[in-house]
Every structure is written in structure tokens, then in C-alpha cells.
Design a protein around this motif. Structure first.
Motif, PDB file in Angstrom:
ATOM      1  N   PHE A   1       0.836  -1.201   0.000  1.00 49.84           N
ATOM      2  CA  PHE A   1       0.000   0.000   0.000  1.00 49.84           C
ATOM      3  C   PHE A   1       0.864   1.242   0.000  1.00 49.84           C
ATOM      4  O   PHE A   1       2.062   1.186   0.301  1.00 49.84           O
ATOM      5  CB  PHE A   1      -0.974   0.023   1.179  1.00 49.84           C
ATOM      6  N   CYS A   2       0.235   2.355  -0.339  1.00 44.25           N
ATOM      7  CA  CYS A   2       0.956   3.610  -0.489  1.00 44.25           C
ATOM      8  C   CYS A   2       0.036   4.758  -0.105  1.00 44.25           C
ATOM      9  O   CYS A   2      -1.137   4.781  -0.498  1.00 44.25           O
ATOM     10  CB  CYS A   2       1.423   3.749  -1.943  1.00 44.25           C
ATOM     11  N   GLY A   3       0.540   5.694   0.689  1.00 43.99           N
ATOM     12  CA  GLY A   3      -0.229   6.863   1.081  1.00 43.99           C
ATOM     13  C   GLY A   3       0.651   8.099   1.019  1.00 43.99           C
ATOM     14  O   GLY A   3       1.883   7.990   1.071  1.00 43.99           O
ATOM     15  N   ILE A   4       0.033   9.261   0.898  1.00 45.41           N
ATOM     16  CA  ILE A   4       0.811  10.486   0.712  1.00 45.41           C
ATOM     17  C   ILE A   4       0.341  11.576   1.670  1.00 45.41           C
ATOM     18  O   ILE A   4      -0.853  11.801   1.839  1.00 45.41           O
ATOM     19  CB  ILE A   4       0.685  10.986  -0.742  1.00 45.41           C
ATOM     20  N   ALA A   5       1.308  12.241   2.308  1.00 50.19           N
ATOM     21  CA  ALA A   5       1.007  13.333   3.239  1.00 50.19           C
ATOM     22  C   ALA A   5       1.842  14.556   2.877  1.00 50.19           C
ATOM     23  O   ALA A   5       2.907  14.438   2.265  1.00 50.19           O
ATOM     24  CB  ALA A   5       1.303  12.909   4.675  1.00 50.19           C
ATOM     25  N   GLU A   6       1.354  15.714   3.272  1.00 56.87           N
ATOM     26  CA  GLU A   6       2.108  16.932   3.040  1.00 56.87           C
ATOM     27  C   GLU A   6       3.311  16.987   3.983  1.00 56.87           C
ATOM     28  O   GLU A   6       3.209  16.639   5.164  1.00 56.87           O
ATOM     29  CB  GLU A   6       1.214  18.158   3.280  1.00 56.87           C
ATOM     30  N   ALA A   7       4.449  17.396   3.451  1.00 61.19           N
ATOM     31  CA  ALA A   7       5.673  17.476   4.245  1.00 61.19           C
ATOM     32  C   ALA A   7       5.627  18.715   5.140  1.00 61.19           C
ATOM     33  O   ALA A   7       5.905  19.823   4.688  1.00 61.19           O
ATOM     34  CB  ALA A   7       6.885  17.530   3.325  1.00 61.19           C
TER      35      ALA A   7
ATOM     36  N   ASN B   1      19.961  12.179  18.523  1.00 60.44           N
ATOM     37  CA  ASN B   1      20.482  13.073  17.496  1.00 60.44           C
ATOM     38  C   ASN B   1      19.390  13.529  16.524  1.00 60.44           C
ATOM     39  O   ASN B   1      18.389  12.845  16.338  1.00 60.44           O
ATOM     40  CB  ASN B   1      21.593  12.378  16.696  1.00 60.44           C
ATOM     41  N   HIS B   2      19.621  14.665  15.903  1.00 60.86           N
ATOM     42  CA  HIS B   2      18.745  15.172  14.829  1.00 60.86           C
ATOM     43  C   HIS B   2      17.280  15.282  15.257  1.00 60.86           C
ATOM     44  O   HIS B   2      16.374  14.913  14.502  1.00 60.86           O
ATOM     45  CB  HIS B   2      18.850  14.271  13.589  1.00 60.86           C
TER      46      HIS B   2
ATOM     47  N   ASP C   1      10.678  17.271  11.113  1.00 60.64           N
ATOM     48  CA  ASP C   1      10.420  18.110   9.944  1.00 60.64           C
ATOM     49  C   ASP C   1      11.186  17.597   8.727  1.00 60.64           C
ATOM     50  O   ASP C   1      12.404  17.791   8.608  1.00 60.64           O
ATOM     51  CB  ASP C   1      10.831  19.558  10.242  1.00 60.64           C
ATOM     52  N   PRO C   2      10.497  16.939   7.785  1.00 60.58           N
ATOM     53  CA  PRO C   2      11.160  16.358   6.610  1.00 60.58           C
ATOM     54  C   PRO C   2      11.785  17.408   5.689  1.00 60.58           C
ATOM     55  O   PRO C   2      12.654  17.088   4.876  1.00 60.58           O
ATOM     56  CB  PRO C   2      10.028  15.613   5.901  1.00 60.58           C
ATOM     57  N   ARG C   3      11.378  18.656   5.841  1.00 62.91           N
ATOM     58  CA  ARG C   3      11.946  19.722   5.015  1.00 62.91           C
ATOM     59  C   ARG C   3      13.395  20.009   5.377  1.00 62.91           C
ATOM     60  O   ARG C   3      14.123  20.650   4.617  1.00 62.91           O
ATOM     61  CB  ARG C   3      11.080  20.981   5.143  1.00 62.91           C
ATOM     62  N   LEU C   4      13.822  19.491   6.537  1.00 63.60           N
ATOM     63  CA  LEU C   4      15.222  19.617   6.941  1.00 63.60           C
ATOM     64  C   LEU C   4      16.067  18.466   6.400  1.00 63.60           C
ATOM     65  O   LEU C   4      17.293  18.503   6.467  1.00 63.60           O
ATOM     66  CB  LEU C   4      15.329  19.661   8.477  1.00 63.60           C
ATOM     67  N   LEU C   5      15.401  17.459   5.868  1.00 58.10           N
ATOM     68  CA  LEU C   5      16.085  16.307   5.278  1.00 58.10           C
ATOM     69  C   LEU C   5      16.195  16.436   3.764  1.00 58.10           C
ATOM     70  O   LEU C   5      17.165  15.979   3.163  1.00 58.10           O
ATOM     71  CB  LEU C   5      15.335  15.010   5.619  1.00 58.10           C
ATOM     72  N   VAL C   6      15.173  17.029   3.152  1.00 63.68           N
ATOM     73  CA  VAL C   6      15.133  17.200   1.697  1.00 63.68           C
ATOM     74  C   VAL C   6      14.780  18.647   1.386  1.00 63.68           C
ATOM     75  O   VAL C   6      13.703  19.126   1.764  1.00 63.68           O
ATOM     76  CB  VAL C   6      14.095  16.253   1.048  1.00 63.68           C
ATOM     77  N   ASP C   7      15.672  19.327   0.711  1.00 65.06           N
ATOM     78  CA  ASP C   7      15.425  20.730   0.366  1.00 65.06           C
ATOM     79  C   ASP C   7      14.151  20.879  -0.458  1.00 65.06           C
ATOM     80  O   ASP C   7      13.957  20.168  -1.451  1.00 65.06           O
ATOM     81  CB  ASP C   7      16.606  21.292  -0.441  1.00 65.06           C
TER      82      ASP C   7
ATOM     83  N   VAL D   1      14.685   4.026   4.313  1.00 68.39           N
ATOM     84  CA  VAL D   1      14.258   2.709   4.804  1.00 68.39           C
ATOM     85  C   VAL D   1      14.875   2.491   6.180  1.00 68.39           C
ATOM     86  O   VAL D   1      15.951   1.905   6.302  1.00 68.39           O
ATOM     87  CB  VAL D   1      14.687   1.565   3.849  1.00 68.39           C
ATOM     88  N   ASP D   2      14.218   2.997   7.211  1.00 68.65           N
ATOM     89  CA  ASP D   2      14.637   2.717   8.579  1.00 68.65           C
ATOM     90  C   ASP D   2      16.115   3.021   8.821  1.00 68.65           C
ATOM     91  O   ASP D   2      16.769   2.327   9.589  1.00 68.65           O
ATOM     92  CB  ASP D   2      14.338   1.233   8.872  1.00 68.65           C
ATOM     93  N   SER D   3      16.650   4.029   8.143  1.00 68.64           N
ATOM     94  CA  SER D   3      18.080   4.284   8.298  1.00 68.64           C
ATOM     95  C   SER D   3      18.399   5.771   8.414  1.00 68.64           C
ATOM     96  O   SER D   3      19.533   6.178   8.228  1.00 68.64           O
ATOM     97  CB  SER D   3      18.847   3.705   7.099  1.00 68.64           C
ATOM     98  N   ALA D   4      17.408   6.587   8.698  1.00 65.76           N
ATOM     99  CA  ALA D   4      17.600   8.027   8.830  1.00 65.76           C
ATOM    100  C   ALA D   4      16.589   8.544   9.855  1.00 65.76           C
ATOM    101  O   ALA D   4      15.656   7.832  10.229  1.00 65.76           O
ATOM    102  CB  ALA D   4      17.405   8.707   7.475  1.00 65.76           C
ATOM    103  N   PRO D   5      16.769   9.777  10.324  1.00 62.97           N
ATOM    104  CA  PRO D   5      15.837  10.313  11.335  1.00 62.97           C
ATOM    105  C   PRO D   5      14.465  10.656  10.775  1.00 62.97           C
ATOM    106  O   PRO D   5      14.106  11.823  10.599  1.00 62.97           O
ATOM    107  CB  PRO D   5      16.573  11.564  11.843  1.00 62.97           C
ATOM    108  N   VAL D   6      13.703   9.611  10.458  1.00 66.56           N
ATOM    109  CA  VAL D   6      12.336   9.786   9.945  1.00 66.56           C
ATOM    110  C   VAL D   6      11.386   9.013  10.864  1.00 66.56           C
ATOM    111  O   VAL D   6      11.600   7.826  11.122  1.00 66.56           O
ATOM    112  CB  VAL D   6      12.201   9.246   8.498  1.00 66.56           C
ATOM    113  N   LEU D   7      10.343   9.676  11.360  1.00 64.59           N
ATOM    114  CA  LEU D   7       9.356   8.996  12.215  1.00 64.59           C
ATOM    115  C   LEU D   7       8.345   8.305  11.313  1.00 64.59           C
ATOM    116  O   LEU D   7       7.259   8.807  11.030  1.00 64.59           O
ATOM    117  CB  LEU D   7       8.678  10.019  13.135  1.00 64.59           C
TER     118      LEU D   7
END
Length: 311
Positions: A23-29, A56-57, A63-69, A132-138
Motif C-alpha cells: 500500500f501507499c499513502g501520501i502526506a504533506e511534508a 540526534n537530529h 520536519d522532513p523539510r530539513l532532510l530534503v530541500d 528505509v529505517d536508516s535516517a531520522p524519519v518517524l
């Protein structure tokens, strides 16, 4: 007439399904305002044990905007890993289903890269990163926000159609898309089976897991000796633990995965208790080639097996 954002979202979801995602879902960053106090309380309570990287981080986790410009969208995906096969020897030390086959980090990261490449080919110049479970993403917070399910009392994301035996991953991209509506209801109700069944009482409150007491943490993340307070409480798990998922009523909807890479090594499920207690590094390298079990290393796995035998 369908908007470009809606059209792009459908394109992405159709391709995700073709690539094998459940499955796939989309949310606003955006900033995860609700998660900030929860994460802070969890860290202050030392529930991350020796997983110091969790400290850390802090801002990037929220805030994903700090991970991807220029991030505009978080695409959350689920990949089924459920396997109905069990280890043949019931006295044998147990291994979590997610680690039966190849390391999911590699398998899923490759699919995410294909999905991102497809987006760039079909839509145009789109920037983004795969996680994939390897960065500061909740990941559970984003999966919930993307409408994929709710967070159960055991802290896992639960989907009404698929249960919880799936990996979560994300693409964070700088393209605005049509966003899904998160669920407004928690379908766990009054059920407390996961809390009641946890061998080490790691689920201290609904949706709050004391990671330092979790068997998965003790057998994988903990690098020092397993504290004696857990002797006789490990339920014979040598790598990971599936108890809170095995008892969850929603996992009656789980269906075996169709991913070749997640099938276990031919020898894995037939190894006897004595085979594990006498395992050599050569056998470890052969059975767990390209496996997530390599995270514990041979020394870590044998430490776990020895602890189970002596407790």
C-alpha cells in the motif's frame, strides 16, 4: 477534470503496487507538531536505552523539510514480510519473521530507487530521497498521517486489511501531490492482548514502548551483556521478537508475502536447538548471508543463545 497533483498521485500509487508494495499513502511534508512532545518525553524517560543515535537530529525527525530541500510530499509505503512458516524445532531459539530472508534495507531501498526514477521519468525534474529505517524519519507517524493505518497499543502501525507484518519506508520529494486523509479512529478498542503478552512488560502504556526492555532491543541493539533481570523472560527469542504482533487480532488478515528475497535460507527453519547452541561462524555466514541478522554479528547472536541456555 482531475488535477495534476491527483493525477501524479495515482501514477505513483499504481507504480508502487506494480513494484510489489502492499500500500501507499501520501502526506504533506510539514512539521510533526503532535510528535514533538511524545518524542521528547520518550527520550527523557531513557526509553531508548543505549540507542544514543535516537537523541540526534531531533528537529530533523520532526520536519522532513530539513532532510530534503524544498520537500513538499512524504510518500509512505508498506511492504509485506509475513511468513506463515515456523521453525520446525519448537525448542529451538527463535528468530523474528522479518529477518528470515535478505536484509530488507537493501531489498526495499532498491524498489524505492526504482519508484523515484519512475517519477522522474514520467513527471519530470523531481528531487527527493528514499528512506528505509536508516535516517531520522518517524515512519509510523508519517504512515498514519498518510492514511495507511493507526498506531496500535504495541507501537506498531496497523492496517485494517494487512495487519502489521510489513516494513515501512518513505520517499520524500519536492513535488506537491494530492494528500490522503489520516484515520480518525483507533481500532484497537479495549483490546490489551499485546500489553498482556509482552514477556518483559516493555509496553508500559498504550502506544508507549520502553525500548530498553524490548526483546528486539536486547537481542539486536544492545551491545553489552543482557541484564540478568531478563533471565527467564526472553521467551526463547535469539533475534528480535514477534510476540506483540503474533497475538494481535488484526494479524488474522496477514497473508504470506510474495517476495522471493524474503524467503529463508533452506537450512534456517530446520536447525535444531543443538545446532544453534553449537553454531560456528562459518554456518552463521552461510545461513545469514545478506541477512538483517548480520546487524547482531556472530558474537551478538551467540551471546543471545548462551543467555537463553543459561537462564
Amino acid at each position: 477534470m482531475q488535477s495534476a497533483a491527483a493525477s501524479y498521485s495515482k501514477l505513483i500509487k499504481d507504480e508502487a503496487k506494480r513494484l510489489g508494495f502492499s500500500f501507499c499513502g501520501i502526506a504533506e511534508a510539514t512539521f510533526l507538531e503532535d510528535e514533538a512532545p511524545r518524542l521528547e518525553t520518550w527520550l527523557k524517560g531513557q526509553m531508548h536505552g543505549e540507542m544514543h543515535y535516537m537523541e540526534n537530529h531531533f528537529d530533523k525527525r520532526l520536519d522532513p523539510r530539513l532532510l530534503v530541500d524544498g520537500a513538499k510530499s512524504v510518500i509512505s509505503l508498506g511492504f509485506n514480510y509475513y511468513n506463515s512458516d515456523l521453525q520446525s524445532d519448537k525448542e529451538s531459539p527463535k528468530i523474528s519473521k522479518y529477518a528470515y530472508g535478505m536484509d530488507y534495507h537493501t531489498v526495499i531501498k532498491d524498489r524505492l530507487k526504482l519508484l523515484l526514477a519512475y517519477i522522474q521519468t514520467e513527471i519530470g525534474e523531481v528531487g527527493g530521497r528514499a528512506f528505509v529505517d536508516s535516517a531520522p524519519v518517524l515512519e509510523r507517524a508519517w504512515a498514519k498521517k498518510s492514511g495507511l493505518g493507526w498506531v496500535g497499543k504495541n507501537g506498531n502501525l496497523i492496517n485494517k486489511k494487512h495487519g502489521s507484518f510489513f516494513f515501512l519506508c518513505e520517499l520524500i520529494i519536492d513535488l506537491p501531490l494530492a494528500y490522503d486523509i489520516p484515520p480518525t479512529k483507533d481500532y484497537c478498542g479495549t483490546c490489551t492482548k499485546c500489553i498482556d503478552a509482552c514477556p518483559t512488560e516493555a509496553i508500559v502504556a498504550p502506544q508507549i514502548v520502553n525500548g530498553s526492555k524490548c526483546i528486539s532491543y536486547l537481542t539486536i541493539e544492545l551491545k553489552n551483556e543482557i541484564p540478568q533481570e531478563f533471565a527467564g523472560k526472553m521467551d526463547n527469542w535469539m533475534f528480535g521478537c514477534d510476540v506483540c504482533q503474533d497475538v494481535c487480532p488484526w494479524n488474522r488478515f496477514s497473508e504470506p508475502h510474495k517476495e522471493e528475497a524474503f524467503h529463508p535460507h533452506p537450512d534456517l527453519l530446520d536447525m535444531k536447538q543443538r545446532d544453534w547452541e553449537e553454531i560456528t561462524e562459518e554456518t552463521f555466514q552461510r545461513v545469514f548471508k545478506k541477512s538483517a541478522v548480520k546487524r547482531a554479528k556472530f558474537a551478538g547472536l551467540t551471546r543471545n543463545i548462551k543467555f537463553l541456555k543459561n537462564s
